[in-house]
Scaffold this motif. Structure first.
Motif, PDB file in Angstrom:
ATOM      1  N   GLY A 201       0.828  -1.178   0.025  1.00  0.00           N
ATOM      2  CA  GLY A 201       0.032   0.222  -0.062  1.00  0.00           C
ATOM      3  C   GLY A 201       0.551   1.194  -0.034  1.00  0.00           C
ATOM      4  N   LEU A 202       2.118   1.180  -0.540  1.00  0.00           N
ATOM      5  CA  LEU A 202       3.073   2.409  -0.774  1.00  0.00           C
ATOM      6  C   LEU A 202       2.223   3.427  -1.570  1.00  0.00           C
ATOM      7  CD1 LEU A 202       5.278   4.253  -0.219  1.00  0.00           C
ATOM      8  CD2 LEU A 202       6.387   3.220  -2.265  1.00  0.00           C
ATOM      9  N   TRP A 203       1.688   4.659  -0.938  1.00  0.00           N
ATOM     10  CA  TRP A 203       1.048   5.561  -1.977  1.00  0.00           C
ATOM     11  C   TRP A 203       2.105   6.648  -2.269  1.00  0.00           C
ATOM     12  CZ3 TRP A 203      -0.001  10.982  -1.707  1.00  0.00           C
ATOM     13  CH2 TRP A 203      -0.769  11.214  -2.622  1.00  0.00           C
ATOM     14  N   LEU A 204       2.006   6.924  -3.680  1.00  0.00           N
ATOM     15  CA  LEU A 204       2.735   8.094  -4.428  1.00  0.00           C
ATOM     16  C   LEU A 204       1.804   8.965  -4.999  1.00  0.00           C
ATOM     17  CD1 LEU A 204       5.975   5.833  -5.675  1.00  0.00           C
ATOM     18  CD2 LEU A 204       5.663   7.296  -3.407  1.00  0.00           C
ATOM     19  N   PRO A 205       1.941  10.359  -5.155  1.00  0.00           N
ATOM     20  CA  PRO A 205       1.102  11.288  -5.662  1.00  0.00           C
ATOM     21  C   PRO A 205       1.350  11.120  -7.172  1.00  0.00           C
ATOM     22  CG  PRO A 205       2.925  12.370  -4.737  1.00  0.00           C
ATOM     23  CD  PRO A 205       3.228  10.889  -4.125  1.00  0.00           C
ATOM     24  N   GLU A 206       0.504  11.615  -7.839  1.00  0.00           N
ATOM     25  CA  GLU A 206       0.599  11.716  -9.506  1.00  0.00           C
ATOM     26  C   GLU A 206       2.001  12.728  -9.985  1.00  0.00           C
ATOM     27  OE1 GLU A 206       0.031  10.956 -13.260  1.00  0.00           O
ATOM     28  OE2 GLU A 206      -1.460  10.187 -11.880  1.00  0.00           O
ATOM     29  N   GLU A 207       2.413  13.819  -9.151  1.00  0.00           N
ATOM     30  CA  GLU A 207       3.372  14.176  -9.419  1.00  0.00           C
ATOM     31  C   GLU A 207       4.855  13.717  -9.277  1.00  0.00           C
ATOM     32  OE1 GLU A 207       1.978  16.184  -5.467  1.00  0.00           O
ATOM     33  OE2 GLU A 207       1.110  15.243  -7.422  1.00  0.00           O
ATOM     34  N   ALA A 208       4.613  12.487  -8.690  1.00  0.00           N
ATOM     35  CA  ALA A 208       6.004  11.633  -8.634  1.00  0.00           C
ATOM     36  C   ALA A 208       6.159  10.787  -9.756  1.00  0.00           C
ATOM     37  CB  ALA A 208       5.796  10.561  -7.445  1.00  0.00           C
ATOM     38  N   VAL A 209       5.319  10.673 -10.605  1.00  0.00           N
ATOM     39  CA  VAL A 209       5.471   9.725 -11.852  1.00  0.00           C
ATOM     40  C   VAL A 209       6.344  10.252 -12.722  1.00  0.00           C
ATOM     41  CG1 VAL A 209       4.253   8.837 -13.636  1.00  0.00           C
ATOM     42  CG2 VAL A 209       3.089   8.909 -11.484  1.00  0.00           C
ATOM     43  N   ALA A 210       7.318   9.509 -13.403  1.00  0.00           N
ATOM     44  CA  ALA A 210       8.095  10.066 -14.320  1.00  0.00           C
ATOM     45  C   ALA A 210       7.740   9.553 -15.564  1.00  0.00           C
ATOM     46  CB  ALA A 210       9.665   9.688 -13.762  1.00  0.00           C
ATOM     47  N   LEU A 211       7.373   8.172 -15.694  1.00  0.00           N
ATOM     48  CA  LEU A 211       7.022   7.393 -16.932  1.00  0.00           C
ATOM     49  C   LEU A 211       5.760   6.648 -16.666  1.00  0.00           C
ATOM     50  CD1 LEU A 211       7.933   6.482 -19.967  1.00  0.00           C
ATOM     51  CD2 LEU A 211       9.283   4.794 -18.555  1.00  0.00           C
ATOM     52  N   ARG A 212       4.992   6.751 -17.811  1.00  0.00           N
ATOM     53  CA  ARG A 212       3.749   5.646 -17.758  1.00  0.00           C
ATOM     54  C   ARG A 212       3.648   5.347 -19.037  1.00  0.00           C
ATOM     55  NH1 ARG A 212      -2.463   7.733 -16.339  1.00  0.00           N
ATOM     56  NH2 ARG A 212      -3.379   5.913 -16.654  1.00  0.00           N
ATOM     57  N   ALA A 213       3.750   4.289 -19.441  1.00  0.00           N
ATOM     58  CA  ALA A 213       3.475   3.883 -21.154  1.00  0.00           C
ATOM     59  C   ALA A 213       3.110   2.456 -21.057  1.00  0.00           C
ATOM     60  CB  ALA A 213       5.018   3.794 -21.737  1.00  0.00           C
ATOM     61  N   PRO A 214       2.383   2.002 -22.270  1.00  0.00           N
ATOM     62  CA  PRO A 214       1.860   0.785 -22.316  1.00  0.00           C
ATOM     63  C   PRO A 214       3.114  -0.227 -22.282  1.00  0.00           C
ATOM     64  CG  PRO A 214       1.249   2.002 -24.223  1.00  0.00           C
ATOM     65  CD  PRO A 214       1.755   2.777 -23.374  1.00  0.00           C
ATOM     66  N   TYR A 215       3.010  -1.321 -21.237  1.00  0.00           N
ATOM     67  CA  TYR A 215       4.157  -2.397 -21.184  1.00  0.00           C
ATOM     68  C   TYR A 215       4.868  -2.653 -22.340  1.00  0.00           C
ATOM     69  CZ  TYR A 215       6.927  -5.939 -19.594  1.00  0.00           C
ATOM     70  OH  TYR A 215       8.275  -6.710 -19.454  1.00  0.00           O
ATOM     71  N   ALA A 216       4.156  -3.140 -23.625  1.00  0.00           N
ATOM     72  CA  ALA A 216       4.849  -3.678 -24.837  1.00  0.00           C
ATOM     73  C   ALA A 216       5.587  -2.514 -25.240  1.00  0.00           C
ATOM     74  CB  ALA A 216       3.435  -3.816 -25.659  1.00  0.00           C
ATOM     75  N   GLU A 217       5.091  -1.292 -25.129  1.00  0.00           N
ATOM     76  CA  GLU A 217       6.116  -0.055 -25.657  1.00  0.00           C
ATOM     77  C   GLU A 217       7.454  -0.031 -25.098  1.00  0.00           C
ATOM     78  OE1 GLU A 217       5.648   4.615 -25.418  1.00  0.00           O
ATOM     79  OE2 GLU A 217       4.036   3.539 -26.498  1.00  0.00           O
ATOM     80  N   TRP A 218       7.384  -0.128 -23.459  1.00  0.00           N
ATOM     81  CA  TRP A 218       8.368   0.190 -22.470  1.00  0.00           C
ATOM     82  C   TRP A 218       9.324  -1.285 -22.871  1.00  0.00           C
ATOM     83  CZ3 TRP A 218      10.205  -3.469 -19.118  1.00  0.00           C
ATOM     84  CH2 TRP A 218      11.413  -2.970 -18.514  1.00  0.00           C
ATOM     85  N   ALA A 219       8.690  -2.362 -23.040  1.00  0.00           N
ATOM     86  CA  ALA A 219       9.599  -3.488 -23.248  1.00  0.00           C
ATOM     87  C   ALA A 219      10.218  -3.469 -24.517  1.00  0.00           C
ATOM     88  CB  ALA A 219       8.600  -4.668 -23.028  1.00  0.00           C
ATOM     89  N   LYS A 220       9.690  -2.897 -25.350  1.00  0.00           N
ATOM     90  CA  LYS A 220      10.400  -2.835 -26.869  1.00  0.00           C
ATOM     91  C   LYS A 220      11.743  -1.917 -26.797  1.00  0.00           C
ATOM     92  CE  LYS A 220       9.672  -1.683 -31.641  1.00  0.00           C
ATOM     93  NZ  LYS A 220       8.942  -0.841 -32.716  1.00  0.00           N
TER      94      LYS A 220
END
Length: 342
Positions: A201-220
């Motif tokens: 249950g570690l909670w992080l705010p939206e402003e902590a996010v550095a990258l959000r991408a479809p997994y397949a795109e990140w994995a490529k």
């Protein structure tokens, strides 16, 4: 070899601090003073944007400084090498956290660890991320986290319910929802202060996010990275060769130079997704030279090599670590095939 100022600083750091204390560090742990010296050297910003206080040095400089640090004290190299992925993630990010952290990380005011290798276990998902209270909740287990007690922040990753890879920053400390294990005792690099992390249950705010991408795109984008030979392999190999007489070392040094030149040529290739099979072959060949050189150093040292104060013995154990560092199912299969075909 280059004459870049960061290469000069890395060599000075290796000669004056890292190499003389490497056996002690191996037994006692990487001290905060080593990390402070790395921070002050500018090496944490080797690839970081100039506008944020980094050096934006060519890839050749980043590789050479990594070789130097790893050959001098692999444990210290391993702790600081975690930092470069967060820096490059922020450099490519357009999210608000970039302006908050990229400068301090580029200038070496802060050092970051990483907790993302478990993403490569997909479709198994060791860390699940879900929406909660306008931010993100992390649950699961990070099997490996290096530099606990030395890093200031960490870049933590998991997979969302929408099959996205999500990376966010948090403080590298125990906090509600984040609990470290006791430091792991490993055959090599116990000094790197590696733990596992339980996320509940570690909670992080939206402003902590550095990258959000479809997994397949990140994995490529991630797939080519573990196929390249690590500069640390070449650094530890060179350190082992320095313990041998010229008659023994020279043929191995020639082989080392050949593999390094080919591997680094591919590392500079403008299309990272090309020549993956060749990259894996060179990675395996680099391991072959590494194991031969470190074994030769142990043999040359005789019974003295069994002492924990022996440099040859330390390098041989570090070689074992490097065999599996950054390993994926693909690189493991290629390496095992090369071993059974030999």
């Amino acid at each position: 070899m280059t004459s870049h100022v960061l290469v000069t600083r890395a060599r000075r750091l290796a000669d004056d601090l890292l190499t003389p204390h490497a056996e002690q560090v191996d037994q006692e742990g990487v001290p905060a003073s080593h990390i402070e010296a790395i921070k002050q050297s500018g090496l944490l910003g080797v690839s970081a944007p100039v506008a944020y206080g980094g050096s934006a040095a060519p890839g050749a400089v980043a590789r050479e400084t990594a070789e130097i640090l790893a050959g001098a004290c692999c444990s210290t190299w391993f702790v600081q090498t975690q930092h470069h992925t967060p820096v490059m993630t922020l450099a490519k990010s357009e999210l608000p956290v970039r302006e908050r952290l990229l400068g301090p990380l580029s200038r070496g005011e802060l050092m970051s660890g990483v907790a993302y290798a478990h993403l490569r276990a997909y479709p198994r998902i060791p860390v699940r991320v879900s929406r909660e209270r306008g931010g993100w909740r992390f649950d699961g287990t990070v099997p490996w986290y290096t530099g606990w007690g030395l890093n200031d922040v960490m870049l933590l990753a998991g997979v969302t319910d929408a099959d996205e890879a999500l990376f966010a920053f948090t403080g590298a400390r125990e906090q509600p929802g984040l609990h470290p294990s006791t430091p792991m005792r490993l055959a090599a690099l116990t000094a790197s202060r590696t733990v596992s992390l339980e996320l509940d249950g570690l909670w992080l705010p939206e402003e902590a996010v550095a990258l959000r991408a479809p997994y397949a795109e990140w994995a490529k984008a991630d797939r080519p990275k573990p196929t390249n030979a690590s500069p640390a392999v070449f650094g530890v190999t060179a350190a082992a060769l320095a313990l041998l007489d010229d008659d023994t070392a020279d043929p191995l040094r020639t082989r080392l130079d050949e593999v390094r030149e080919q591997a680094y040529s591919l590392a500079e290739h403008p299309v990272p997704h090309e020549h993956l099979a060749e990259r894996l072959t060179l990675r395996t060949q680099a391991y072959e030279v590494l194991m031969t050189a470190t074994t030769a150093a142990v043999v040359a040292g005789g019974g003295r090599s069994l002492s924990l104060t022996s440099r040859a013995q330390r390098l041989a154990r570090e070689a074992l670590f490097l065999l599996v560092q950054g390993q994926t199912a693909e690189s493991r299969a290629a390496h095992l095939k090369a071993l059974t075909d030999a």
